[in-house]
Design a protein around this motif. Structure first.
Motif, PDB file in Angstrom:
ATOM      1  N   LEU A 156       2.478 -63.190   0.454  1.00  0.00           N
ATOM      2  CA  LEU A 156       2.755 -63.085   1.563  1.00  0.00           C
ATOM      3  C   LEU A 156       2.640 -64.277   2.519  1.00  0.00           C
ATOM      4  N   PHE A 157       1.881 -65.083   2.111  1.00  0.00           N
ATOM      5  CA  PHE A 157       1.717 -66.724   2.455  1.00  0.00           C
ATOM      6  C   PHE A 157       2.852 -67.359   2.438  1.00  0.00           C
ATOM      7  N   ILE A 158       3.105 -67.416   0.928  1.00  0.00           N
ATOM      8  CA  ILE A 158       4.352 -68.147   0.639  1.00  0.00           C
ATOM      9  C   ILE A 158       5.700 -67.592   0.937  1.00  0.00           C
ATOM     10  N   ALA A 159       5.793 -66.378   1.248  1.00  0.00           N
ATOM     11  CA  ALA A 159       6.794 -65.651   1.870  1.00  0.00           C
ATOM     12  C   ALA A 159       6.877 -66.279   3.463  1.00  0.00           C
ATOM     13  N   TYR A 160       5.943 -66.316   4.190  1.00  0.00           N
ATOM     14  CA  TYR A 160       5.845 -66.646   5.527  1.00  0.00           C
ATOM     15  C   TYR A 160       6.051 -68.054   5.549  1.00  0.00           C
ATOM     16  N   LEU A 161       5.693 -68.987   4.815  1.00  0.00           N
ATOM     17  CA  LEU A 161       6.078 -70.416   4.832  1.00  0.00           C
ATOM     18  C   LEU A 161       7.604 -70.311   4.409  1.00  0.00           C
ATOM     19  N   THR A 162       8.124 -69.724   3.564  1.00  0.00           N
ATOM     20  CA  THR A 162       9.580 -69.855   3.273  1.00  0.00           C
ATOM     21  C   THR A 162      10.316 -69.486   4.290  1.00  0.00           C
ATOM     22  N   ALA A 163       9.780 -68.484   4.788  1.00  0.00           N
ATOM     23  CA  ALA A 163      10.679 -67.926   6.144  1.00  0.00           C
ATOM     24  C   ALA A 163      10.771 -68.991   7.186  1.00  0.00           C
ATOM     25  N   GLY A 164       9.421 -69.550   7.431  1.00  0.00           N
ATOM     26  CA  GLY A 164       9.228 -70.648   8.355  1.00  0.00           C
ATOM     27  C   GLY A 164      10.230 -71.874   8.095  1.00  0.00           C
ATOM     28  N   GLY A 165      10.445 -72.234   6.758  1.00  0.00           N
ATOM     29  CA  GLY A 165      11.331 -73.178   6.359  1.00  0.00           C
ATOM     30  C   GLY A 165      12.594 -72.684   6.501  1.00  0.00           C
ATOM     31  N   PHE A 166      12.971 -71.343   6.607  1.00  0.00           N
ATOM     32  CA  PHE A 166      14.437 -71.141   6.873  1.00  0.00           C
ATOM     33  C   PHE A 166      14.782 -71.412   8.262  1.00  0.00           C
ATOM     34  N   TYR A 167      13.737 -71.184   9.193  1.00  0.00           N
ATOM     35  CA  TYR A 167      14.102 -71.487  10.826  1.00  0.00           C
ATOM     36  C   TYR A 167      13.937 -72.837  11.034  1.00  0.00           C
ATOM     37  N   LEU A 168      13.413 -73.571  10.076  1.00  0.00           N
ATOM     38  CA  LEU A 168      13.200 -75.092  10.054  1.00  0.00           C
ATOM     39  C   LEU A 168      14.737 -75.471  10.120  1.00  0.00           C
ATOM     40  N   GLN A 169      15.673 -74.800   9.716  1.00  0.00           N
ATOM     41  CA  GLN A 169      17.075 -75.375   9.871  1.00  0.00           C
ATOM     42  C   GLN A 169      17.585 -75.613  11.235  1.00  0.00           C
ATOM     43  N   LEU A 170      16.769 -75.165  12.031  1.00  0.00           N
ATOM     44  CA  LEU A 170      17.230 -75.307  13.475  1.00  0.00           C
ATOM     45  C   LEU A 170      17.217 -76.800  13.813  1.00  0.00           C
ATOM     46  N   PHE A 171      16.368 -77.388  13.027  1.00  0.00           N
ATOM     47  CA  PHE A 171      15.830 -79.004  13.208  1.00  0.00           C
ATOM     48  C   PHE A 171      16.654 -79.847  12.255  1.00  0.00           C
ATOM     49  N   HIS A 172      16.640 -81.041  12.308  1.00  0.00           N
ATOM     50  CA  HIS A 172      17.214 -81.895  11.248  1.00  0.00           C
ATOM     51  C   HIS A 172      16.345 -82.026  10.213  1.00  0.00           C
TER      52      HIS A 172
END
Ligand code: ATP
Ligand code: ATP
Ligand code: MG
Ligand code: MG
Lengths: 317, 513, 382, 360
Positions: C303-319
């Motif tokens: 769950l934790f790694i999935a959570y981070l991975t999803a966070g990384g997906f949204y990180l694309q909103l930045f540079h």
């Protein structure tokens, strides 16, 4: 005959990176540290050295450039492998964990940095490193055609590494001590050998060679580097095990695997194989299936270094 | 003030919650043989490891030849002329004897190891001390005795003047022990100072000048060996009186329990058979001892009988039932109990806690499991009971990690387990290996008790004293065959037995049978 | 003398996570100082900030991570390194797709049969290294690596060669009809907009089952014993070869199940006919390691790694490129390797106030002298 | 462009609660399939067109990558782009057919440019192109035709085709290529041989290099490296062969964009004007002439495909020759077969002067 020479030349392309990297892995495991990070180290070695090729394109002669790139690849490999060494040797950590971490880190890092430096993740290079033929040596019948035409300096470096590795492992003080640490670190320690130092040396050597292996893998096969070595680091681990942790068998294993690979890619140019009308997928499977079959017959007595993978604890009896 | 070869002053060292050495002072005179005596876990090995630089003491000083030294590792120890033969040998199994000897002090030319000079010196040393060793033999191919001689050669090769032997005789055959004792005396005569750890009082009486006794990490006393009796020594060691002789009544053998016929067990590939056409039986209510020098097929015989190693031919039956091709599990649940020779390798899962090890042979029985599920509570209760019955000492009772327990207590888990489970035959291999007198006394008593309850006992031991103490009948094994049988153990001539063990004499076994 | 719960592994995982995040933040700072803080906040809260959809996506991503992590972790517990998860996953994918596309007649049972078949193929692919290890002493790592490639080529060949499976227009397997996909359990309504489905429930059930098998059953007892000490297991009559085969078989089955679930999720995933080994098996290694091979721990690490991975997906909103997440996860895994050191420090800390061994033993003796008398040995009377 | 959440607030209710996490917003977005925007061919071509327009016109722009391969994941990424402030999303590749089909309905205010495909639902039963969607197709067969024709006209008779994965665009390139070869061979009255293979991935691998090398070694003169980095492996093999022979015997045809800069061995490239088409599509959007609701086909008619001549390395084939064949093609002299159901040209095409050896 021409076909055979061609096959051998192609075999070398697959075999040399596997050979160099597996020999690196051998030094690490022989010192008692399992190194499944070879894949990651290859990526890092290829990354920095190809970046160097990209920057210095056209500034110097091909093979000089390549030699410097080789040094860079090895140094990168060493630096990167130090993380593994710190975890495995100083902190007595689980070696699979830190290896896995490095494998995960390397491609992500290569992409991240490449993007920062040049905007895109692929790094281009011009391949100006081929040796059309080696003077004199290429005139030797058979061998000349096989080994000294259309080759890379890295091929010879690969064989040189093999010879040096064999001598170092079996004939020198360093090799004796290294092997002792992989088999029985307690004994080595009691004999006044610093197990930590030897394991560092083993891991560093594996880093240097795997870094080089990464460069050697990329240069002949493409004109750019895209943060991957296509699983060849894992194949090198397989070659290392297949080769029973011994240089001569590693050579055989790498050759076997390389030859099978070359065959499976060139079969269309070999009339009788092509006429069999077998799908290319079958040929693609052949090297892997053959490796398993060979292992079934050769694995009864494994000679893995006894202490490999077990963190050294001087307090343990 | 007298100058000592070694003075260890007020050494204290603790492992986590365990104080292994508590303010210990030890003084080794020049040219003396100094014995170190103590129960299992008393701290002897630890103290010696401090001296050899393997462990770092929390406090205390070491003086070598009157000078204060900081020994931070084997290199320093070697420089100071200190050498050590460890309880568990420190040899690289796939190196040759020569390679093991030069390891760490290799001579090189142009980076390449030079072996010629070293080989010459090793051969000379072998001659001088009449060691029968081939410098190019691999460690894994030679006997334990030879391995020990390799360790000794290592010290001699390094010209060590101070030699530490940690339980050197625990692994030797009687003949080898004899030779070893002579060698120690010779070394002493050459002026070497020797520290000698042993649980065997006879040996200490035989070679040692003085003896330091440790108990629970503390130094109890240092005595002149001549001036004290064995009984006094053992009392100092354990803090109570122990009887060194097993008192047991005459055996009353009844029906045949174990019957082995024409058993053959193959050797490693390419080698000759390890057990060759062996036949014998064990009756209920008797203790049959297999004597012999280590490496003559005893291990393989037991492995063949228990099923750990496949047999080539022959039959095995228990109480009339054919056991030849039964699984190990079947044998274990239908009458066999087995105390294996190597507790770490064979007998225990060191990473399981004590409770799990206590039911290692029975976890699947109704008592401890219910349709595939473990009855954890019952297992813990059972273990707690065994802890009390057998006085097994550990930090967390049933929950103690087995790895963290001392060797003697680990052995007690196995003994408790094997003795408590229902069985008709007890196969015990080296059951007291490396244990202190207190523990040995206890285990010997238990074995005799088993016999008196009508169990058949098959005992393999390399220690003659143990054999003589326990056996009702002795079988001698030599090169894979049974070469002699002695029924009248009480009046047995030890020299005679030794001859059989060394292959100098043999009976026609058909006649005996 | 009570069994105390061992917090050390959890605390050391926590320390590793904090270290990884801190270093990750530093990397963000170096790469782009201005956006580092909001970027980092997005990594940590991106999923929650996207509401039920975000959480649903985390559960969806966690499904294969947990299952493959379980597979690797289970094998670890029994002393084996299953680096062949990817091949097993692929075989499972194939099994799911085959039944999902061809066995319409099964009706509502189709997805169940498809998952079972996926599990079966995965089990087969896991059993091979097990058998070779047990009976031919072939190192399972090398067999697993080879089998990854063999699975890849075999699946590609078979999918491509079967018109019922292959979508020539897209060079991948055909779309699974909705009737054959695994139930959504109304998750699609609850976590509206996300891809989550009953797969996550299956994954968690699998974890609990494996936990019970390992910790509470005689079977698990045997498997772990073999993992720790093969020789001793044999001495105790455990069939160690059978244990090796079963353990790898189970490990393979779980990865196969993961493959089946992902392909039958109805999220538009297909078997792409390309010569690239899927990542799931390798990701499983990370999850297993972070979860210290404990099935329950693996639920959380997945769950934790999935959570981070999803966070990384949204990180694309930045540079930032999303590779930064892989870097952070790698660092976390790396630090989790230091568990031993952290554990040692913890024990030192915890033991400060504990009694030394001698006193404990003294107490034990006293209790014994006072209460329980020495019982006679229990031996079978003749 | 601090456009803030204007586009987000226009979304359907389900999504409007999602907070705008980023401070910045990006008006023009490209969503990649699992590839990256720097793949040197397909994605990169599209990206360059977008970047060019954005920079010339001061628009903000960004690309997004999905988490995994699959319709849902692509759709989710499109949503992320929209959350990031996108008004127009470029979706390169047929894999986006379904995601765009869904997105065009969910986000009627957002505009989509879909390259290489037309929006449809999962089982192909419903093809709908919203007015906010502009699908673009290319006639890659024509580009392949021109390249193959030119190569044979330049005197080559032994040719090769190394595709990446057998996806429609690649198949069309290959079919056209072989047809071009056959037409030229007929005109010249020679016989041609073509070795033909799909490597199975769009990456440079030793395997691809080795296979190309074996072709060159067996006498193949020109290989069309059709599929991302696969071409780099072909170029590497060609360079090796040329160095070995000391002459220019091994040549490569590049793909998608003019790849002359990748290697000296590239004699021409079969191009589709990705950058141009994306650039045009975006500019139409800002002009208010967005061609939504209908599929735009780029082909020789609108100069949307072609073979690269600017840096071509032909011996005899001239720009005039090229213009001639280009016009003949434009005038419909040849009706090219470009049905992608069968990826094997040896069975899909009827050829007179060309023998295709298809490596399965
Ligand atoms: N590495 C270690 N870690 C923790 N405790 C240890 C370690 N080594 C020894 N000990 C503990 O210290 C005590 C002393 O051990 P030591 O090995 O010195 O005993 P010993 O006197 O040699 O016993 P034996 O006669 O059994 O060899 C033991 O009881 C053991 O519990
Ligand atoms: N990993 C470990 N963690 C903690 N303690 C350990 C560990 N390994 C060994 N020990 C210590 O080592 C000791 C081993 O016991 P000890 O040396 O006293 O037994 P021994 O009788 O000498 O055994 P043997 O005769 O088999 O050598 C245990 O008491 C334990 O405290
Ligand atoms: Mg000891
Ligand atoms: Mg001991």
């Amino acid at each position: 005959m021409q076909l055979l020479y061609f096959l051998i030349q192609q075999t070398l392309l697959f075999m040399i990176p596997l050979l160099i990297t597996a020999l690196g892995g051998m030094f690490s495991e022989r010192s008692g540290v399992v190194n499944i990070a070879l894949e990651g180290i290859m990526v890092m070695g290829a990354f920095t050295s190809i970046l160097f090729l990209n920057f210095t394109q056209g500034f110097m002669s091909g093979n000089l450039q390549l030699l410097i790139a080789i040094v860079i690849a090895m140094v990168t490999g060493i630096v990167f492998s130090l993380f593994h060494a710190i975890a495995a040797v100083n902190l007595k950590a689980d070696q699979t964990i830190s290896g896995t971490a490095l494998n995960m880190f390397a491609p992500a890092f290569a992409i991240f940095i490449a993007r920062i430096i040049q905007g895109v993740q692929q790094i281009n290079f011009n391949n100006t490193f081929r040796i059309v033929e080696v003077p004199i040596l290429s005139k030797i019948p058979v061998i000349g055609d096989m080994l000294f035409k259309n080759s890379y300096i890295t091929t010879y470096i690969g064989f040189l590494i093999l010879i040096i590795a064999t001598i170092v492992l079996y004939k020198t003080k360093f090799g004796l001590r290294l092997r002792a640490c992989g088999e029985n670190p307690q004994a080595a320690n009691a004999a006044g050998i610093s197990v930590e130092k030897m394991q560092y040396a083993g891991v560093i050597l594996s880093g240097a060679l795997a870094g080089l292996g990464g460069l050697v893998f990329v240069v002949p096969t493409s004109t750019n580097f895209n943060a991957t070595v296509s699983g060849y680091g894992f194949l090198a681990v397989a070659v290392l095990i297949f080769g029973q942790w011994k240089p001569k068998y590693i050579l055989l294993a790498a050759f076997f695997f390389g030859f099978m690979k070359a065959l499976s890619n060139s079969y269309a140019s070999i009339p009788f194989l092509f006429e069999l009308n077998i799908q290319s997928y079958i040929y693609k499977m052949v090297p892997y299936v053959a490796t398993i079959l060979v292992l079934i017959f050769t694995s009864k007595h494994s000679s893995a270094p006894k202490a490999s993978g077990i963190p050294f604890d001087p307090m343990q009896r | 003030m007298e100058e000592y070869a070694i003075e260890m002053r007020n050494i204290t060292l603790s492992f986590k919650r365990k104080i292994a050495n508590d303010d210990v002072t030890l003084k080794l005179r020049k040219g003396e043989v100094h014995a170190l005596l103590g129960e299992n876990g008393a701290g002897k090995s630890t103290l010696m490891s401090v001296l050899f630089g393997l462990y770092k003491a929390d406090s205390g000083d070491i003086y070598v030849n009157g000078k204060k030294e900081i020994i931070d590792g084997p290199v320093t120890a070697n420089k100071l002329g200190i050498g050590m033969v460890h309880q568990h040998f420190k040899l690289v199994h796939n190196f040759t004897i020569l390679e093991n000897i030069i390891l760490g002090i290799e001579e090189t030319k142009g980076g390449i190891i030079q072996l010629a000079d070293a080989r010459k010196r090793v051969v000379e040393l072998c001659k001088k001390y009449s060691f029968d060793l081939d410098p190019d033999a691999k460690i894994e191919d030679i006997t334990v005795g030879m391995q020990q001689r390799t360790e000794i050669l290592k010290m001699l090769f390094r010209n060590n003047n101070i030699m530490i032997f940690d339980e050197p005789t625990a692994v030797l055959t009687p003949q080898e022990i004899e030779e070893f004792m002579i060698m120690v005396k010779n070394l002493k005569a050459e002026g070497k100072s020797i520290l000698f750890i042993s649980h065997k009082l006879d040996e200490i009486k035989q070679v040692a000048d003085r003896c330091t006794i440790l108990r629970r990490g503390k130094r109890i006393d240092t005595v002149d060996v001549d001036k004290v009796s064995k009984e006094e020594l053992s009392e100092m060691m354990v803090g109570r009186k122990v009887s060194l002789k097993v008192d047991k009544s005459e055996a009353k053998p009844k029906n045949v329990i174990l019957e082995v016929k024409n058993l053959v067990v193959a050797g490693e590939r390419g080698h000759k058979d390890k057990v060759r056409n062996v036949s014998f039986d064990v009756r209920s209510g008797e203790i049959v001892c297999i004597a012999g020098i280590d490496g003559n097929g005893q291990s393989e015989l037991i492995k063949g009988i228990t099923g750990i190693k496949p047999i080539k031919s022959g039959t095995i039956s228990l109480d009339g039932e054919d056991f030849t091709s039964k699984s190990i599990r079947y044998k274990n649940t239908h009458g066999f109990s087995h105390i294996p020779e190597d507790r770490h390798r064979d007998g225990l899962i060191l990473d399981y806690n004590m409770a799990n090890n206590m039911v290692f042979q029975q976890y699947f029985e109704k008592e401890f499991s219910n349709s595939g599920f473990l009855k954890t509570k019952d297992i813990i209760e059972y273990t707690q009971k065994k802890i009390d019955d057998y006085d097994i000492r550990s930090l967390n009772g049933p929950y103690s990690m087995t790895r963290d327990m001392s060797g003697g207590n680990q052995q007690k888990i196995i003994v408790a387990r094997e003795m408590s489970k229902p069985h008709k035959l007890m196969i015990a291999v080296q059951p007291t290996r490396g244990l202190d007198v207190g523990a040995i006394e206890y285990i010997h008593k238990e074995i005799v008790k088993l016999r008196d309850h009508g169990i058949g006992v098959l005992l393999v031991s390399f220690e003659l004293e143990e054999v003589m103490n326990l056996a009702d009948r002795i079988l001698v094994m030599f090169e894979g065959e049974i070469v002699g049988e002695f029924k009248d153990v009480k009046n047995l001539d030890l020299n005679e037995l030794g001859l059989y063990m060394a292959g100098g004499k043999r009976m026609n076994m058909k006649e005996v049978a | 003398m009570k069994k105390s719960f061992d917090f050390a592994p959890f605390i050391s995982s926590l320390v590793a996570i904090i270290c990884g995040l801190v270093i990750g933040f530093i990397i963000l700072l170096v790469a782009n100082t201005k956006e580092a803080v909001p970027g980092f906040v997005t990594i940590l809260t991106g999923s929650v900030a996207h509401g039920m959809k975000g959480i649903g996506q985390v559960l969806y991503y966690a499904t294969p991570l947990i299952l493959c992590g379980l597979s690797v972790g289970f094998a670890f517990k029994t002393g084996l390194f299953n680096i062949g998860g990817s091949g097993q996953f692929l075989m499972g994918s194939f099994g799911g797709v085959l039944i999902g596309l061809t066995c319409k007649s099964l009706g509502p049972m189709q997805w169940v049969v498809a998952l079972l078949f996926a599990t079966l193929l995965g089990a087969l692919w896991g059993a091979i290294p097990g058998i070779l290890k047990a009976y031919f002493n072939v190192n399972e790592v090398i067999t697993c690596i080879m089998l990854n490639y063999i699975a890849l080529f075999w699946v590609n060949m078979t999918v491509k060669g079967n018109t019922a499976l292959f979508n020539t227009l897209r060079n991948e397997s055909k779309d699974i009809p909705a009737a054959a996909t695994i139930p959504k359990l109304d998750f699609d309504k609850f976590f509206a907009g996300s891809s989550v489905n009953s797969g996550i429930v299956i994954a968690i059930i699998a974890a609990i089952v494996l936990y019970i098998v390992l910790e509470k059953t005689t079977f698990g007892y045997e498997l772990k014993a073999c993992g720790f000490n093969k020789v001793a297991s044999k001495y105790a009559g455990i069939n160690e070869n059978r244990s090796i085969v079963l353990s790898m078989l189970i490990a393979g089955a779980i990865c196969g199940l993961a493959g089946g679930i992902m392909l039958l999720s109805g999220t538009g995933r297909h078997i792409e006919v390309k010569d690239v080994i899927p990542n799931e098996g390798f990701n499983g290694i990370s999850v297993a390691l972070l979860g210290i091979s404990n099935p329950i721990g693996i639920i959380f690490s997945g769950l934790f790694i999935a959570y981070l991975t999803a966070g990384g997906f949204y990180l694309q909103l930045f540079h930032f490129s999303k590779e930064i997440i892989d870097i952070i996860i790698a660092i976390i895994i790396y630090f989790s390797a230091f568990a031993l050191i952290i554990k040692m420090m913890l024990t030192k800390f915890a033991n400060r106030n504990q009694k030394p061994e001698y006193e404990v033993i003294k107490e034990q003796k006293a209790r014994k002298d006072a209460g329980i008398a020495f019982k006679d040995l229990k031996v079978k009377e003749e | 462009g601090q456009n803030q959440t204007s586009s987000a607030s226009a979304e359907p209710a389900a999504e409007s609660e999602a907070p705008q996490a980023s401070g910045e917003s990006f008006e023009l977005a490209l969503v990649t399939d699992l590839g990256t925007i720097d793949d040197k061919s397909f994605n990169q071509g599209a990206w360059e067109g977008l970047v060019k327009y954005a920079q010339q016109n001061g628009k903000t722009y960004k690309y997004y990558q999905p988490q995994e391969a699959g319709t849902n994941a692509y759709f989710e990424t499109i949503e992320l782009a929209i959350e990031g402030g996108a008004k127009l999303v470029v979706c390169p590749g047929y894999l986006f057919e379904e995601p765009v089909y869904l997105a065009q309905q969910s986000y009627p205010d957002i505009h989509f440019v879909l390259l290489d495909g037309e929006p449809h639902n999962a089982d192909y039963s419903d093809y709908v192109t919203g007015t906010n969607t502009m699908p673009i197709l290319y006639q890659e067969d024509q580009a392949g035709f021109l390249a193959g024709y030119a190569a044979v006209k330049d005197g080559n008779t032994k040719l090769g085709f190394m595709g990446g994965m057998a996806v429609p665009a690649v198949i069309r390139f290959g079919l056209g290529y072989v047809q071009g070869i056959d037409v030229a061979a007929k005109e010249l009255g020679v016989d041609c041989e073509v070795v033909y293979n799909y490597t199975g991935q769009f990456a440079a691998t030793p395997e691809a290099q080795s296979m190309a090398a074996s072709w060159y070694n067996a006498g193949t003169q020109v290989v069309f490296g059709c599929g991302g980095a696969v071409g780099n492996s072909v170029m590497s093999a060609a360079e090796g062969k040329n160095q070995q022979e000391g002459s220019f015997v091994a040549k490569v045809i590049g793909v998608d964009v003019d790849q002359y800069s990748e290697s000296d061995t590239v004699i021409t490239s079969a191009m589709k004007m990705l950058a141009n088409s994306v650039y045009d599509a975006i500019s139409w959007y800002y002009d208010g002439t967005f061609k939504g609701g209908q599929t735009t086909v780029f082909n020789v008619q609108n100069d949307g495909v072609g073979a690269a001549m600017d840096h071509a390395k032909f011996d005899t084939f001239t720009k005039a020759d090229y213009d001639e064949v280009y016009n003949r093609l434009k005038n419909g002299e040849w009706d090219l077969m470009n049905n992608t159901d069968n990826a094997d040209p040896s069975t899909a095409l009827t050829l007179s002067n060309t023998k295709v050896t298809y490596i399965q």
